[in-house]
Design a protein around this motif. Structure first.
Motif, short mmCIF file in Angstrom:
data_model
loop_
_atom_site.label_atom_id
_atom_site.label_comp_id
_atom_site.label_asym_id
_atom_site.label_seq_id
_atom_site.Cartn_x
_atom_site.Cartn_y
_atom_site.Cartn_z
N ALA A 80 2.06 -10.19 -8.17
CA ALA A 80 1.37 -11.23 -7.39
C ALA A 80 1.74 -11.14 -5.92
O ALA A 80 0.88 -11.28 -5.05
CB ALA A 80 1.72 -12.61 -7.95
N LYS A 81 3.02 -10.90 -5.62
CA LYS A 81 3.47 -10.77 -4.24
C LYS A 81 2.79 -9.59 -3.57
O LYS A 81 2.33 -9.69 -2.43
CB LYS A 81 4.98 -10.56 -4.18
N ALA A 82 2.75 -8.47 -4.26
CA ALA A 82 2.11 -7.27 -3.70
C ALA A 82 0.63 -7.50 -3.46
O ALA A 82 0.08 -7.07 -2.45
CB ALA A 82 2.34 -6.08 -4.63
N ALA A 83 -0.03 -8.19 -4.38
CA ALA A 83 -1.45 -8.48 -4.24
C ALA A 83 -1.71 -9.38 -3.03
O ALA A 83 -2.69 -9.19 -2.29
CB ALA A 83 -1.99 -9.12 -5.50
N SER A 84 -0.82 -10.35 -2.80
CA SER A 84 -1.00 -11.25 -1.66
C SER A 84 -0.78 -10.52 -0.34
O SER A 84 -1.40 -10.83 0.67
CB SER A 84 -0.09 -12.47 -1.76
N LEU A 85 0.10 -9.50 -0.35
CA LEU A 85 0.31 -8.71 0.87
C LEU A 85 -0.92 -7.87 1.18
O LEU A 85 -1.30 -7.72 2.33
CB LEU A 85 1.52 -7.79 0.70
N VAL A 86 -1.55 -7.32 0.13
CA VAL A 86 -2.74 -6.50 0.33
C VAL A 86 -3.90 -7.36 0.82
O VAL A 86 -4.67 -6.95 1.68
CB VAL A 86 -3.12 -5.77 -1.00
N ALA A 87 -3.99 -8.57 0.28
CA ALA A 87 -5.10 -9.47 0.65
C ALA A 87 -4.95 -10.04 2.06
O ALA A 87 -5.91 -10.43 2.68
CB ALA A 87 -5.18 -10.63 -0.36
N ALA A 88 -3.72 -10.08 2.56
CA ALA A 88 -3.46 -10.68 3.87
C ALA A 88 -3.94 -9.82 5.01
O ALA A 88 -4.11 -8.68 4.97
CB ALA A 88 -1.99 -10.98 4.03
#
Length: 88
Positions: A80-88
């Motif tokens: 989830a953390k990695a996904a939020s970094l990609v989405a940011a």
């Protein structure tokens, strides 16, 4: 990616907290805290490993059992953390 994260975390836990003892059956949902595998100092070591290995920042508010108490929870948290970094 999920299996890679889980495998890396499992290897880290076995090496650093079980001292390389691979005979200990460590299921993905086993509580690392309740089973005495990791303590509060160990959680900090785990967080440092996750930040270095996964390239994320773990906020103080994220250091809770819901995120870090089992291989499955750690894997979901990192994903989830990695996904939020990609989405940011």
């Amino acid at each position: 990616m999920t299996d890679t994260i889980r495998d890396a975390v499992k290897a880290f836990v076995i090496e650093n907290f079980l001292f390389g003892d691979t005979t200990h059956a460590l299921a993905d949902t086993d509580s690392l805290i309740e089973n005495g595998i990791i303590d509060s100092t160990g959680v900090l070591e785990l967080v440092a490993f996750l930040e270095d290995h996964c390239g994320i920042t773990v906020a103080d508010a994220d250091i809770v059992p819901a995120n870090l108490d089992s291989l499955a929870r750690i894997t979901a948290f990192i994903t989830a953390k990695a996904a939020s970094l990609v989405a940011a």
